[in-house]
Design a protein around this motif. Structure first.
Motif, PDB file in Angstrom:
ATOM      1  N   LYS A 116      19.369  54.017  35.982  1.00 35.83           N
ATOM      2  CA  LYS A 116      20.381  53.605  34.999  1.00 35.83           C
ATOM      3  C   LYS A 116      21.780  54.102  35.356  1.00 35.83           C
ATOM      4  CE  LYS A 116      20.690  52.594  30.154  1.00 35.83           C
ATOM      5  NZ  LYS A 116      20.180  52.786  28.808  1.00 35.83           N
ATOM      6  N   PRO A 117      21.947  55.419  35.655  1.00 36.98           N
ATOM      7  CA  PRO A 117      23.292  55.870  36.046  1.00 36.98           C
ATOM      8  C   PRO A 117      23.769  55.268  37.370  1.00 36.98           C
ATOM      9  CG  PRO A 117      21.742  57.742  35.852  1.00 36.98           C
ATOM     10  CD  PRO A 117      20.980  56.510  35.553  1.00 36.98           C
ATOM     11  N   GLU A 141      23.456  52.206  37.930  1.00 37.01           N
ATOM     12  CA  GLU A 141      23.753  50.820  37.520  1.00 37.01           C
ATOM     13  C   GLU A 141      22.853  49.808  38.224  1.00 37.01           C
ATOM     14  OE1 GLU A 141      27.966  50.316  37.901  1.00 37.01           O
ATOM     15  OE2 GLU A 141      28.357  51.662  36.204  1.00 37.01           O
TER      16      GLU A 141
END
Length: 408
Positions: A92-93, A95
């Protein structure tokens, strides 16, 4: 030497997933970052309880696999899904997220391929030099592998005979790669269409996809491994490639770990569907091995060319292909021309009582609604625009996140 197991005593399952960026939907060659985030340092293999993670040839594919042999297939969907959730949380971080199915529908392999640059990379570099791995058959393929043990030559004979017979039918259950570079390819299982020829420079490696009629270790070495070793010698001057690693048939014998690995399964939209397919294939193999279908002498007589001639059109049309070879159909106690979809329905009927009910729903959706490739094409309709393809494949990524079977 690893411990030896008897037929169907344990299993090994491997699932490959592509990483893609959220915004651009392009392949994300950041598996090294993912593995580093998880382990605290860069490593090619991570043990995460029941499941292990590892890198692959290209930098945008991660493999999840059972951490050693397991005797319980019914809990694996849940175990794999937990790891999918963990990986997506780590991505998630960055992207990005995992994308299921056997081929990215928009990837341009010439532009979007980065090979793995870390451990083991000299093997990958050599492969790239020989075969040029910037092609769909190398950099845009995600599959499910099923590893099945055998104890000795007698068990190898039974298992290899049964696997050879069932290989042609596999794309009719699990084809999931109907679109490449934004276009319908005309093949439900485009991954396997590439698989046939992506090592054409050294044809001994893949052969005719269906393995030769060999039913003992000695014969296997003489018929398959020796020609592979001879063919690779001029290319592999440093002697870094292993014959087990080079054998690219649709099922390969791993005498180093007394197992046969089935490689013709396209990965699905979620572990629930993958495990349902694996369990159905394994239960049908049991019917063949334990003499509930055609006897072994009948199974063993089939030549690779005859079986390839059945496989080839199924790569194209998957479950919709009609088989008219009555000799072949008699192996499964079928007496008339029949579609591949209905062969699988027939086999599921024979095996269902031995399949845990947690797999029934996924199998029945596949048998009634069609392979994932068919359901993808239905969802796309006539709109092959990039936004629409992204929309459909984003739904598939949601199915992976939620462990649900895709319905258009």
């Amino acid at each position: 030497m690893s411990k030896k197991y008897h037929l169907f005593e344990v299993y090994g399952i491997e699932l490959e997933y592509m990483l893609v960026y959220n915004k651009s939907f392009k392949a994300a060659p950041i598996v090294d970052k993912l593995l580093t985030k998880k382990a605290g340092e860069l490593t090619a293999d991570i043990e995460n309880g029941d499941i292990a993670w590892s890198n692959e040839l290209v930098a945008h594919v991660v493999e999840l696999k059972t951490n050693g042999p397991t005797n319980n297939l019914d809990d694996l969907s849940e175990a794999f899904h937990k790891n999918v959730l963990e990986i997506n949380a780590l991505l998630k971080p960055l992207e990005s997220h995992l994308l299921p199915t056997a081929a990215h529908p928009l990837l341009n392999p010439a532009k979007d391929t980065e090979l793995w640059k870390h451990s083991y990379s000299e093997v990958y570099e050599l492969y790239n030099r020989i075969f040029d791995c910037n092609g769909h058959g190398w950099s845009n393929v995600q599959s499910t592998h099923i590893n099945l043990p055998f104890f000795d030559d007698k068990e190898f004979e039974k298992l290899h005979a049964a696997i050879r017979i069932i290989l042609p039918l596999i794309p009719g259950l699990c084809a999931s790669s109907p679109i490449l570079e934004g276009k319908k390819t005309g093949f439900k299982d485009t991954r396997l269409e590439y698989y046939k020829t992506n090592q054409k420079e050294i044809p001994e490696l893949t052969g005719l996809v269906i393995p030769e009629r060999v039913f003992s270790k000695v014969d296997y070495y003489a018929t398959i491994f020796e020609p592979i070793k001879r063919a690779i010698r001029p290319h592999d001057t440093k002697k870094i490639l292993d014959h087990h690693f080079l054998n690219s048939r649709g099922a390969i014998a791993r005498f180093d770990r007394n197992a046969i690995e089935i490689r013709l399964v396209d990965i699905q939209e979620c572990p629930k569907a993958d495990m349902a397919i694996c369990v159905l294939i394994i239960e049908v193999l049991k019917l063949l091995v334990y003499k509930k279908l055609a006897p072994i002498q009948q199974q063993k007589k089939w030549l690779k060319q005859e079986l390839f001639d059945i496989l080839n059109p199924i790569i194209k049309d998957a479950e919709n292909y009609t088989i008219s070879n009555l000799d072949y159909l008699s192996l499964f106690l079928i007496e008339e021309t029949i579609s591949v979809k209905n062969i699988w329905k027939h086999l599921y009927g024979l095996a269902k009582e031995n399949i845990h009910e947690s797999h029934h729903e996924a199998i029945e959706i596949i048998l009634n609604e069609g392979t994932l490739a068919t359901r993808i094409l239905k969802a796309i309709g006539d709109d092959y625009s990039e936004p629409n393809i992204k929309k459909v494949y984003s739904k598939l990524a949601d199915c992976l996140q939620e462990n649900t079977v895709f319905l258009p």
